[in-house]
Each structure stands twice: as structure tokens, then as C-alpha cells.
Scaffold this motif. Structure first.
Motif, mmCIF file in Angstrom:
data_model
loop_
_atom_site.group_PDB
_atom_site.id
_atom_site.type_symbol
_atom_site.label_atom_id
_atom_site.label_comp_id
_atom_site.label_asym_id
_atom_site.label_seq_id
_atom_site.Cartn_x
_atom_site.Cartn_y
_atom_site.Cartn_z
ATOM 1 N N HIS A 74 1.524 0.830 4.602
ATOM 2 C CA HIS A 74 0.796 0.310 5.609
ATOM 3 C C HIS A 74 0.724 -1.325 5.415
ATOM 4 N N SER B 147 0.817 -1.161 0.066
ATOM 5 C CA SER B 147 -0.028 -0.107 -0.120
ATOM 6 C C SER B 147 0.828 1.268 -0.074
ATOM 7 N N ASP C 289 -6.077 7.833 0.554
ATOM 8 C CA ASP C 289 -5.086 7.582 1.329
ATOM 9 C C ASP C 289 -5.118 5.970 1.497
ATOM 10 N N GLU D 63 3.880 6.157 2.024
ATOM 11 C CA GLU D 63 4.024 5.657 3.225
ATOM 12 C C GLU D 63 3.336 3.989 3.360
ATOM 13 N N GLY E 242 -0.227 4.222 1.071
ATOM 14 C CA GLY E 242 -0.540 5.186 2.125
ATOM 15 C C GLY E 242 -1.243 6.349 1.632
ATOM 16 N N PHE E 243 -0.658 7.680 1.974
ATOM 17 C CA PHE E 243 -0.919 9.196 1.308
ATOM 18 C C PHE E 243 -0.697 9.180 -0.264
ATOM 19 N N ASN F 200 -9.172 5.540 2.390
ATOM 20 C CA ASN F 200 -9.549 5.826 3.336
ATOM 21 C C ASN F 200 -10.511 7.226 3.754
ATOM 22 N N HIS G 292 -4.651 2.207 2.700
ATOM 23 C CA HIS G 292 -3.863 1.502 3.552
ATOM 24 C C HIS G 292 -3.611 -0.058 3.573
ATOM 25 N N LYS H 296 7.572 3.059 9.712
ATOM 26 C CA LYS H 296 7.064 4.444 9.820
ATOM 27 C C LYS H 296 8.186 5.637 9.974
ATOM 28 N N HIS I 285 -11.268 2.913 6.439
ATOM 29 C CA HIS I 285 -10.119 2.367 7.331
ATOM 30 C C HIS I 285 -10.268 0.845 7.461
#
Ligand code: K7E
Ligand code: CUA
Length: 662
Positions: free
Chosen positions: A501, A55, A108, A499, A57-58, A131, A110, A461, A159
């Protein structure tokens, strides 16, 4: 000079690398064993053993890596526009990002869910959640392209999604933020949360043949925050387990106010029961609005339809469908082991990992061993459902994956480590540091009935000092560990896109054999296709100019176009006539407020361009396609609004066929 320093110096002389490392901050010691490089080395021309879908992320995208090499193969645009591929920029792909809020070109992303048959990864599709503006996407693993996106109504943030059942019957969507329902008056004071805000979980069915998604039903839930989920499998097939927090139902400063109670909940949903209620007509139809977008592989274009109805089952009113299991402080991950017997919850603020037993849960339900009710839903007694607790495992447990040998691997955000424990005995057997602050982790096949094992991959992270600095934002990263022996061994760090996830890895052979090479030109049903040079043409329709253009090594037909006037909109419909694997042509025109097109063999894609000045505008192929790629170019002439230059076009005509505007 003390003894150990002398020794260090000696080592430093023999192995200057070691000396260098010992000068770095403590965390950067690699803790890598001698054969690590050989274990991740995939020789040039050889293939990786696994695909890993990670994934973004943003970034809103999904990336595809090879394991064990950590090599990046592809970024698949899903919820965010991608100028590299023209996704969300071409007329054909724009509808994919349509929602009930209009065009939303970012999200986003995840979580990843690979499709399954009998609880085993089947390599057909990969699902992902958006998300922010609640959506689920399906990516087709024949083409590695987003094939479908469905929006989720009655949701405040998707989410807890898109976890999948063991025959891909459903992907689910639990709302992160509770909100007033879409069909109610949403204009209420925020501090009326407890009376007006509700949660929902949606069961989105997946068609066995086409993969097409449909919201089968939603379940109305108390106004808590849904976080994550996992489907039951084997004996617990037919159940879905959700973690939730904010059972306090706070609407402000959740950091404090949603951590008041000692326990939140794992919510167990019997979806087979829900199906019975649905069949018996117990659902309430609600009028809502949500977009459903499908990409047609023959028409090479997406359509977006706004759907207007969902069926809602009320958890308060329909008995024996939803149960709550108390769970220590703000659970995050909720994972089920390969047998389906154990449900592992990870309380972010808890000091133990509770492991619940599905068999005990069934007994507790049969014996009505309840400690009370929460918003009309029976709450089972913690001790009656608990199999046991993993004691003092670490700080800040987040997520758990499983291997093929009866072990579980839990990520610890606060103490930055992976802890391996025995699912039966609940004993911790190993722990390794991660660099740093791990979120999710992934074992190939880890969420399924048949984990492939071999590796665990940490998705971190924070990387601090692990990579060369890149300004204020540093790389995010994955770390690959071998789990073949008793002890986990760090093998490799590799940076990720956006990012990371969750990620899921799958044996390469389950996907590579199905990979599509071209789109057959004879199957191209795009309404603007030009299926051969002889069909290439330019047509005016009012102030629209449609250019039906073909591309093949190494020219466009037509490549000289005149007669466009200010105020026109030009649609370049490019059909790539190639029928060879990996032979896309690109297309870009000077000044276009748009991205390029990247057109696959046999495909048609359209770029809309509104000229904003008079003149000659070059266009060209953006993808290096042959030795004469730089020659793959053309010109389009834009004349003033009132001009009498007529539409004309050509390729290979050295004498102008156009009437010069004298
Ligand atoms: Cu733990 Cu959004 Cu799955 Cu990230 S979530 S870590
Ligand atoms: Cu076609 Cu470069």
C-alpha cells in the motif's frame, strides 16, 4: 505486406528484443527509454541513494528496498510472526503480538509514517498501522526492529493511520469501521447502526526522546468510515485532515448504500484546540482495554501491559475543534502539500480532484460560512473552502504525493496512471501509464515539508503479464519513474512482499550512519543470559528445564544435555557471545512446534520446547556462520517420565558424564 509491418520486421532483425516485445500483449510494452538501465544501476559494492519502507499489506510486515535499484534489503516483522527471525516465536518476542483479544499473530499493514522534526524526515523511527485488530507499531531504525506496538481501543479497524504530525507530536488512528463504544453494551441489533455506532480518531503521542507511544486522547466522531488522513504543516500545523466515506451511515451493502450522497467529507480536526480542552478537563475518562507492548533493548525482551483507560473528547459538544468540508463522492486519499496550504482529496468515484485552501478554510470558519451541520458538527460551504478543481484528471483518483518543484502526482486506480499537475495552476502537465491499477504512490519525502523529489514510485495492485507466471497468484509490484525532467520516465519494475500500500522513501545517509552493529554483551540484562561459557548451565525447576546456553563460532555450550523427561518443558536460553557485526547464530531443535531462533551478537533469546517423545534430539545452528558452521550442533536426550536420569550437561567432554539409563 504494409509499410509499417515491413519496418517492424526490419527493426526485429536488428533488435530481436523489440520483436519479442511486440509479440506480447499490448500492455507489456515496457515504454522504457534507452538510459533507464543506467539510471537504476547501482554497481556492485555501491549503495543506493534512498531507503524505501514499503508496507506489506496482508503480509503484516514491512519491507525495505534500495532506490533506485529496487533491491530488497530486509523484511521487518511487525504484526505477523516471522519464522525467519523467530519474531513471535521466541519467548522474548511473543508479548509484542499480545492484544486485548489475546495473541494475534497477523495483521494487515497499509501505511508507513517516518518520524519528522520540523516537517522533515529525521530517520529515527518508522510507524505502521495494523488495520484488522487496531494497532500502531513503531520500528526503531537503529536496529530495523519493531520496538513497540500499541492497540487502539474504541476502534473497529485502524485504516486511517498512522499519519504523523510535523514534529512527531502524534501519530493518529481513525477507525475504518464505526462500532458501539467499548464501554457500552455492544450486543445491539446491527440495524441500529445510526443510533449505536460511533467513530473515533485517536491521537497517540510520541515521546521525543524514547519514541514511546501513549494514547493522549480520542475524539468521539459521527459513525462514518474513516479512510485516510494527513497532518497540516507550516501554516496548517496543529490541524489533521481525515477523509471519510459512508456519511450515509449504512450498515449493509456499502457498495451501493454508501455511495448515495453526492458528497462525503474531509474532516478537519484542530488538535491544538483539542489539547486545550484536554487540559481544561473537558475529556471523559472511559474504561476500556488495550495492550501496550514494548521491547526492551537491554533486557532483550518485550513486556505487554493491558491499559484500562482513555480520555475521550466529544466532537458534538466541544466547539471549534472539528469541522467538515464536503467532498465529492467517497474520498479516499487526503493529502496536504509541502506548504500546508492545500488539502487534496481524491474521490474514488469523482471526476475531478478538489483542492481545498487552508487559508479559505480559516476564513470560512471565522465568517461561519456553514451550509449546515452533520451530527452536531458544522459543515463548511464547499465553494467557500475550495481553492479549485483539477478537471478531468483521470478515473478513480486515490492518492497524491508532492515533489520539490511545486508539482503533485496523483495515482488513478481505474485508468492505471500517474497524473502530474501543477499545485498552483491545477493544470495537468503530464501523465504516464502504470502496469496496472496503481494504489498508493511515493515520492521520497513526498508527504513532508521538504520533498527530496527525483523519483515517483507506483505501488500496483495488479501485474497481469509483467512477470513470469507463478500460479494462481501473481507478483505485486512497484514501478520506479524519474521525475527529474518535465516528463515522467519509467525506469524499473520490481516485485514487492505482500500487497504494497503506502511506502515512504528517505535519503540513505539519514539512516545508515545510525545503524546499530551489535548488542554490547556487557549491557545484556536478559534475566536468562549466560554472559560467558562459564555461566552456561542446565537447571531443573519442577517440570521446567532451563538451558542457559551460549553460542560462538562454532559451538554451543553446553552441546550435550541429558536428564530431560517426558512432561518437561525445556527453555533454551541462547546467548550469542559474538561481538562482531552481522554474526548471528541460529538455533533449532528437532520436532519443536516452533520456529528457529536467530540470535544477534550480544543478544539472548529463548525457545520453549515440549518434547513429545523419548529419544535423542539433535539441535544445531541455522545460520551459516563459519567454515565449521555444520559442526555447530549438539544433542539433547529425553527420557521417560519416571526415569532416574539426572540433569547433566557438557561441551567437549568425550567421556560421558551422564549416568546411562540402564
Ligand atoms: Cu489506498 Cu489501505 Cu492506503 Cu491501499 S489504501 S491503496
Ligand atoms: Cu553458528 Cu552457524
Amino acid at each position: 505486406m504494409n509499410f509499417s509491418f515491413k519496418r517492424l520486421l526490419l527493426v526485429a532483425v536488428a533488435f530481436p528484443i523489440v520483436w519479442l516485445q511486440s509479440c506480447k500483449p499490448k500492455g507489456t510494452q515496457s515504454a522504457v527509454s534507452g538510459d533507464a538501465a543506467a539510471k537504476v544501476y547501482v554497481a556492485p559494492g555501491k549503495y543506493d541513494e534512498f531507503y524505501s519502507f514499503v508496507s506489506g499489506g496482508f503480509s503484516g510486515q514491512m519491507s525495505v528496498y534500495g532506490i533506485p535499484s529496487g533491491r530488497l534489503f530486509r523484511v521487518i516483522p511487525v504484526f505477523s510472526v516471522d519464522p525467519e527471525k523467530g519474531y513471535g516465536y521466541s519467548e522474548e518476542t511473543k508479548p509484542m503480538l499480545n492484544t486485548s483479544h489475546g495473541f494475534v499473530p497477523w495483521d494487515d499493514l497499509h501505511h508507513i509514517a517516518l518520524s519528522e522534526t520540523d516537517g522533515i524526515q529525521d530517520g529515527r523511527w518508522v510507524f505502521a498501522n495494523g488495520n484488522n485488530t487496531p494497532r500502531i507499531a513503531r520500528v526503531d531504525l537503529k536496529t530495523f526492529r519493531t520496538a513497540e506496538i500499541i492497540e487502539i481501543p474504541n476502534s473497529g479497524g485502524n485504516h486511517s493511520s498512522p499519519f504523523i504530525t510535523e514534529n512527531s507530536e502524534y501519530v493518529i488512528a481513525g477507525t475504518r469501521f464505526s462500532i458501539p463504544m467499548d464501554n457500552s453494551n455492544g450486543d445491539v441489533p446491527i440495524n441500529t447502526y445510526k443510533s449505536n455506532f460511533k467513530g473515533t480518531v485517536s491521537f497517540v503521542s510520541v515521546d521525543k526522546t524514547t519514541g514511546n507511544m501513549k494514547i493522549a486522547f480520542q475524539i468521539l466522531m459521527p459513525g462514518v468510515n474513516f479512510d485516510l488522513a494527513r497532518a497540516g504543516k507550516g501554516k496548517s500545523h496543529g490541524w489533521m485532515f481525515f477523509s471519510c466515506y459512508n456519511s450515509e451511515r449504512a450498515n449493509t451493502l456499502l457498495e451501493v448504500n454508501a455511495s448515495q450522497k453526492d458528497k462525503d467529507f474531509i474532516i478537519a480536526v484542530n488538535w491544538k484546540k483539542a489539547e486545550e480542552y484536554l487540559k481544561a478537563g473537558k475529556g471523559q475518562k472511559q474504561s476500556v482495554k488495550y495492550a501496550h507492548n514494548i521491547y526492551d533493548e537491554k533486557k532483550h525482551s518485550a513486556t505487554s501491559v493491558i491499559e484500562t483507560e482513555v480520555t475521550v473528547l466529544d466532537s458534538k459538544e466541544l466547539a471549534d475543534m472539528v469541522y467538515m468540508i464536503p467532498c465529492p463522492k467517497s474520498p479516499h486519499g487526503c493529502d496536504t502539500d509541502p506548504t500546508g496550504e492545500y488539502i487534496v482529496a481524491s474521490g474514488k468515484l469523482a471526476a475531478t480532484i478538489p483542492v481545498f485552501s487552508f487559508t479559505k478554510m480559516q476564513q470560512a470558519i471565522a465568517n461561519k460560512t456553514f451550509e449546515g451541520e452533520y451530527e452536531g458538527i458544522p459543515v463548511l460551504k464547499y465553494d467557500a473552502v475550495l481553492y479549485g478543481e483539477v478537471k478531468k484528471p483521470g478515473l478513480g483518483p486515490l492518492h497524491t504525493e508532492f515533489d520539490d518543484k511545486g508539482f503533485a502526482y496523483t495515482s488513478f486506480f481505474v485508468s492505471s496512471e500517474i497524473v502530474k499537475w501543477n499545485v498552483k495552476t491545477l493544470e495537468v502537465v503530464d501523465r504516464v501509464p502504470t502496469y496496472y491499477s496503481i494504489g498508493h504512490l511515493s515520492v521520497p519525502g513526498g508527504p513532508t515539508r521538504k520533498p527530496w523529489g527525483k523519483y515517483v514510485i507506483a505501488y500496483n495492485k495488479i501485474t497481469k503479464d509483467r512477470y513470469l507466471p507463478t500460479g494462481p497468484e501473481l507478483a505485486q509490484s512497484a514501478q520506479l519513474y524519474s521525475i527529474e525532467g518535465d516528463k515522467m520516465k519509467l525506469l524499473l519494475d520490481f516485485p514487492t512482499i505482500g500487497e504494497p500500500h503506502y511506502a515512504e522513501a528517505i535519503p540513505a545517509e539519514l539512516i545508515m550512519k545510525n545503524s546499530q552493529k551489535i548488542y554490547k554483551i556487557e549491557e545484556n540484562q536478559n534475566q536468562f543470559a549466560a554472559l560467558g561459557d562459564k555461566f552456561a548451565r542446565v537447571e531443573r525447576k519442577g517440570n521446567e528445564v532451563h538451558v542457559y546456553m551460549t553460542s560462538i563460532r562454532s559451538h554451543f555450550t553446553p552441546d550435550n544435555i541429558e536428564g530431560v523427561k517426558m512432561g518437561d518443558i525445556v527453555y533454551f536460553h541462547i546467548t550469542n557471545l559474538e561481538q562482531d557485526w552481522d554474526m548471528p547464530h541460529g538455533f533449532a531443535v528437532k520436532g519443536a512446534n516452533n520456529a528457529e531462533l536467530l540470535v544477534m551478537p550480544g543478544e539472548t533469546q529463548t525457545l520453549a520446547w515440549k518434547p513429545e517423545r523419548v529419544g535423542i534430539f539433535p539441535f544445531y545452528c541455522t545460520d551459516f556462520c563459519s567454515a565449521l558452521h555444520q559442526e555447530m550442533q549438539g544433542y539433547i536426550r529425553v527420557s521417560p517420565a519416571g526415569s532416574n536420569v539426572q540433569i547433566s550437561f557438557g561441551t567437549g567432554k568425550t567421556d560421558s558424564t551422564a549416568v546411562a539409563n540402564k
